[in-house]
Design a protein around this motif. Sequence first.
Motif, PDB file in Angstrom:
ATOM      1  N   GLY A  24       0.832  -1.193   0.000  1.00 43.79           N
ATOM      2  CA  GLY A  24       0.000   0.000   0.000  1.00 43.79           C
ATOM      3  C   GLY A  24       0.867   1.244   0.000  1.00 43.79           C
ATOM      4  N   ILE A  25       0.280   2.360   0.378  1.00 47.89           N
ATOM      5  CA  ILE A  25       0.974   3.637   0.482  1.00 47.89           C
ATOM      6  C   ILE A  25       0.883   4.062   1.939  1.00 47.89           C
ATOM      7  CG2 ILE A  25       0.856   6.069  -0.212  1.00 47.89           C
ATOM      8  CD1 ILE A  25      -0.138   5.086  -2.927  1.00 47.89           C
ATOM      9  N   ILE A  26       1.912   4.694   2.441  1.00 49.31           N
ATOM     10  CA  ILE A  26       1.950   5.072   3.852  1.00 49.31           C
ATOM     11  C   ILE A  26       0.692   5.846   4.238  1.00 49.31           C
ATOM     12  CG2 ILE A  26       3.200   6.423   5.584  1.00 49.31           C
ATOM     13  CD1 ILE A  26       5.753   5.731   3.885  1.00 49.31           C
ATOM     14  N   GLY A  27       0.024   5.334   5.259  1.00 48.57           N
ATOM     15  CA  GLY A  27      -1.231   5.926   5.709  1.00 48.57           C
ATOM     16  C   GLY A  27      -2.453   5.326   5.031  1.00 48.57           C
ATOM     17  N   PHE A  28      -2.230   4.592   3.941  1.00 51.54           N
ATOM     18  CA  PHE A  28      -3.320   3.980   3.182  1.00 51.54           C
ATOM     19  C   PHE A  28      -2.920   2.559   2.783  1.00 51.54           C
ATOM     20  CE2 PHE A  28      -3.217   8.548   2.485  1.00 51.54           C
ATOM     21  CZ  PHE A  28      -4.488   8.902   2.909  1.00 51.54           C
ATOM     22  N   GLU A  29      -2.459   1.808   3.760  1.00 55.21           N
ATOM     23  CA  GLU A  29      -1.912   0.485   3.508  1.00 55.21           C
ATOM     24  C   GLU A  29      -2.934  -0.514   2.964  1.00 55.21           C
ATOM     25  OE1 GLU A  29      -1.345   2.293   6.280  1.00 55.21           O
ATOM     26  OE2 GLU A  29       0.815   2.599   6.258  1.00 55.21           O
ATOM     27  N   ASP A  30      -4.226  -0.256   3.168  1.00 53.93           N
ATOM     28  CA  ASP A  30      -5.257  -1.177   2.685  1.00 53.93           C
ATOM     29  C   ASP A  30      -5.549  -1.021   1.201  1.00 53.93           C
ATOM     30  OD1 ASP A  30      -5.501  -2.218   5.222  1.00 53.93           O
ATOM     31  OD2 ASP A  30      -7.208  -0.953   5.759  1.00 53.93           O
ATOM     32  N   TYR A  31      -5.099   0.059   0.600  1.00 57.49           N
ATOM     33  CA  TYR A  31      -5.343   0.296  -0.825  1.00 57.49           C
ATOM     34  C   TYR A  31      -4.164  -0.260  -1.606  1.00 57.49           C
ATOM     35  CZ  TYR A  31      -8.570   3.705   1.226  1.00 57.49           C
ATOM     36  OH  TYR A  31      -9.534   4.328   1.973  1.00 57.49           O
ATOM     37  N   LYS A  32      -4.433  -1.251  -2.437  1.00 54.31           N
ATOM     38  CA  LYS A  32      -3.364  -1.984  -3.116  1.00 54.31           C
ATOM     39  C   LYS A  32      -3.351  -1.807  -4.633  1.00 54.31           C
ATOM     40  CE  LYS A  32      -2.398  -4.273   0.759  1.00 54.31           C
ATOM     41  NZ  LYS A  32      -1.267  -4.031   1.576  1.00 54.31           N
ATOM     42  N   LYS A  33      -4.488  -1.437  -5.215  1.00 54.57           N
ATOM     43  CA  LYS A  33      -4.579  -1.342  -6.673  1.00 54.57           C
ATOM     44  C   LYS A  33      -4.799   0.111  -7.091  1.00 54.57           C
ATOM     45  CE  LYS A  33      -7.875  -4.187  -7.615  1.00 54.57           C
ATOM     46  NZ  LYS A  33      -8.789  -5.198  -8.143  1.00 54.57           N
ATOM     47  N   PHE A  34      -3.942   0.570  -8.015  1.00 51.64           N
ATOM     48  CA  PHE A  34      -3.983   1.957  -8.469  1.00 51.64           C
ATOM     49  C   PHE A  34      -3.812   2.028  -9.984  1.00 51.64           C
ATOM     50  CE2 PHE A  34      -2.811   2.331  -4.074  1.00 51.64           C
ATOM     51  CZ  PHE A  34      -3.329   3.536  -3.658  1.00 51.64           C
ATOM     52  N   ILE A  35      -4.205   3.151 -10.528  1.00 56.31           N
ATOM     53  CA  ILE A  35      -3.900   3.478 -11.910  1.00 56.31           C
ATOM     54  C   ILE A  35      -3.264   4.866 -11.930  1.00 56.31           C
ATOM     55  CG2 ILE A  35      -5.650   2.034 -13.031  1.00 56.31           C
ATOM     56  CD1 ILE A  35      -7.425   4.560 -13.238  1.00 56.31           C
ATOM     57  N   ILE A  36      -2.502   5.118 -12.976  1.00 55.07           N
ATOM     58  CA  ILE A  36      -1.920   6.441 -13.199  1.00 55.07           C
ATOM     59  C   ILE A  36      -2.709   7.090 -14.323  1.00 55.07           C
ATOM     60  CG2 ILE A  36       0.116   7.709 -13.966  1.00 55.07           C
ATOM     61  CD1 ILE A  36       0.995   6.428 -11.555  1.00 55.07           C
ATOM     62  N   ILE A  37      -3.178   8.297 -14.074  1.00 56.83           N
ATOM     63  CA  ILE A  37      -3.918   9.046 -15.088  1.00 56.83           C
ATOM     64  C   ILE A  37      -3.034  10.182 -15.598  1.00 56.83           C
ATOM     65  CG2 ILE A  37      -5.937  10.490 -15.557  1.00 56.83           C
ATOM     66  CD1 ILE A  37      -6.743   7.651 -14.953  1.00 56.83           C
ATOM     67  N   ASN A  38      -2.854  10.218 -16.907  1.00 59.42           N
ATOM     68  CA  ASN A  38      -2.156  11.320 -17.566  1.00 59.42           C
ATOM     69  C   ASN A  38      -3.227  12.225 -18.162  1.00 59.42           C
ATOM     70  OD1 ASN A  38       0.414  10.130 -17.138  1.00 59.42           O
ATOM     71  ND2 ASN A  38       0.066   8.810 -18.883  1.00 59.42           N
ATOM     72  N   ASP A  39      -3.431  13.368 -17.555  1.00 57.26           N
ATOM     73  CA  ASP A  39      -4.446  14.307 -18.011  1.00 57.26           C
ATOM     74  C   ASP A  39      -3.751  15.543 -18.570  1.00 57.26           C
ATOM     75  OD1 ASP A  39      -7.001  15.580 -18.270  1.00 57.26           O
ATOM     76  OD2 ASP A  39      -6.613  16.627 -16.388  1.00 57.26           O
ATOM     77  N   GLU A  40      -3.955  15.812 -19.858  1.00 55.07           N
ATOM     78  CA  GLU A  40      -3.292  16.957 -20.504  1.00 55.07           C
ATOM     79  C   GLU A  40      -3.529  18.264 -19.762  1.00 55.07           C
ATOM     80  OE1 GLU A  40      -4.275  17.311 -24.618  1.00 55.07           O
ATOM     81  OE2 GLU A  40      -3.606  15.289 -25.090  1.00 55.07           O
ATOM     82  N   ASP A  41      -4.724  18.438 -19.224  1.00 59.09           N
ATOM     83  CA  ASP A  41      -5.048  19.682 -18.536  1.00 59.09           C
ATOM     84  C   ASP A  41      -4.292  19.839 -17.216  1.00 59.09           C
ATOM     85  OD1 ASP A  41      -6.807  20.349 -20.558  1.00 59.09           O
ATOM     86  OD2 ASP A  41      -8.540  19.475 -19.531  1.00 59.09           O
ATOM     87  N   SER A  42      -3.752  18.743 -16.687  1.00 60.88           N
ATOM     88  CA  SER A  42      -3.068  18.779 -15.397  1.00 60.88           C
ATOM     89  C   SER A  42      -1.545  18.736 -15.520  1.00 60.88           C
ATOM     90  CB  SER A  42      -3.504  17.590 -14.540  1.00 60.88           C
ATOM     91  OG  SER A  42      -4.873  17.615 -14.305  1.00 60.88           O
ATOM     92  N   GLU A  43      -1.023  18.613 -16.739  1.00 59.39           N
ATOM     93  CA  GLU A  43       0.425  18.456 -16.908  1.00 59.39           C
ATOM     94  C   GLU A  43       1.179  19.620 -16.282  1.00 59.39           C
ATOM     95  OE1 GLU A  43       1.331  17.811 -21.043  1.00 59.39           O
ATOM     96  OE2 GLU A  43       0.490  15.812 -21.001  1.00 59.39           O
ATOM     97  N   PRO A  44       2.316  19.376 -15.638  1.00 59.06           N
ATOM     98  CA  PRO A  44       3.107  18.139 -15.621  1.00 59.06           C
ATOM     99  C   PRO A  44       2.684  17.159 -14.536  1.00 59.06           C
ATOM    100  CG  PRO A  44       4.305  19.817 -14.444  1.00 59.06           C
ATOM    101  CD  PRO A  44       3.031  20.454 -14.946  1.00 59.06           C
ATOM    102  N   PHE A  45       1.570  17.436 -13.871  1.00 57.46           N
ATOM    103  CA  PHE A  45       1.085  16.550 -12.821  1.00 57.46           C
ATOM    104  C   PHE A  45       0.385  15.347 -13.443  1.00 57.46           C
ATOM    105  CE2 PHE A  45       1.092  20.878 -11.261  1.00 57.46           C
ATOM    106  CZ  PHE A  45       1.862  20.754 -10.129  1.00 57.46           C
ATOM    107  N   ARG A  46       0.417  14.249 -12.704  1.00 57.06           N
ATOM    108  CA  ARG A  46      -0.364  13.058 -13.037  1.00 57.06           C
ATOM    109  C   ARG A  46      -1.191  12.742 -11.810  1.00 57.06           C
ATOM    110  NH1 ARG A  46       3.887   9.114 -16.054  1.00 57.06           N
ATOM    111  NH2 ARG A  46       4.719  10.636 -17.502  1.00 57.06           N
TER     112      ARG A  46
END
Length: 138
Positions: A24-46
């Motif tokens: 998981g991720i620190i503080g959210f250890e129960d969440y195991k499945k993720f996706i990465i979203i590439n959104d043009e409007d948010s670049e350079p953030f994902r």
Amino acid sequence: MKVVTRQFGELEVSEENIIHFPQGIIGFEDYKKFIIINDEDSEPFRWLISLDKEEFGFPVLNPLLVKKEYLEHFPPKLSKELNSKETLADLFCVVTLKGEDGKMTVNLKGPIIIDYSVKEGKQVILTPEELPVSYAIN
């Protein structure tokens, strides 16, 4: 598979795009499945979006965009892992949109490494004191 996200509404997600975080991720250890979203409007953030809890997701950013010497603070083993020819990896840090003093900050202390070759992610904690949890980026 269809998923509903708070940030992007309903999305069609292919199984091959799912990244598993065994710890998981620190503080959210129960969440195991993720996706990465590439959104043009948010670049350079994902966006790192949980498939375990619809409303959970956060912006991430490649830390080299805000601190060019960032990798100099990595332990040799981790640097070698990131630069291996066998590994197709991304490096991200979590962004806080309203951090200290109302500024956007990035957590340089706890980067997230995504290894696309095995579809796994992990968060690591770096020990150098010059890498803060809240590094202002605006």
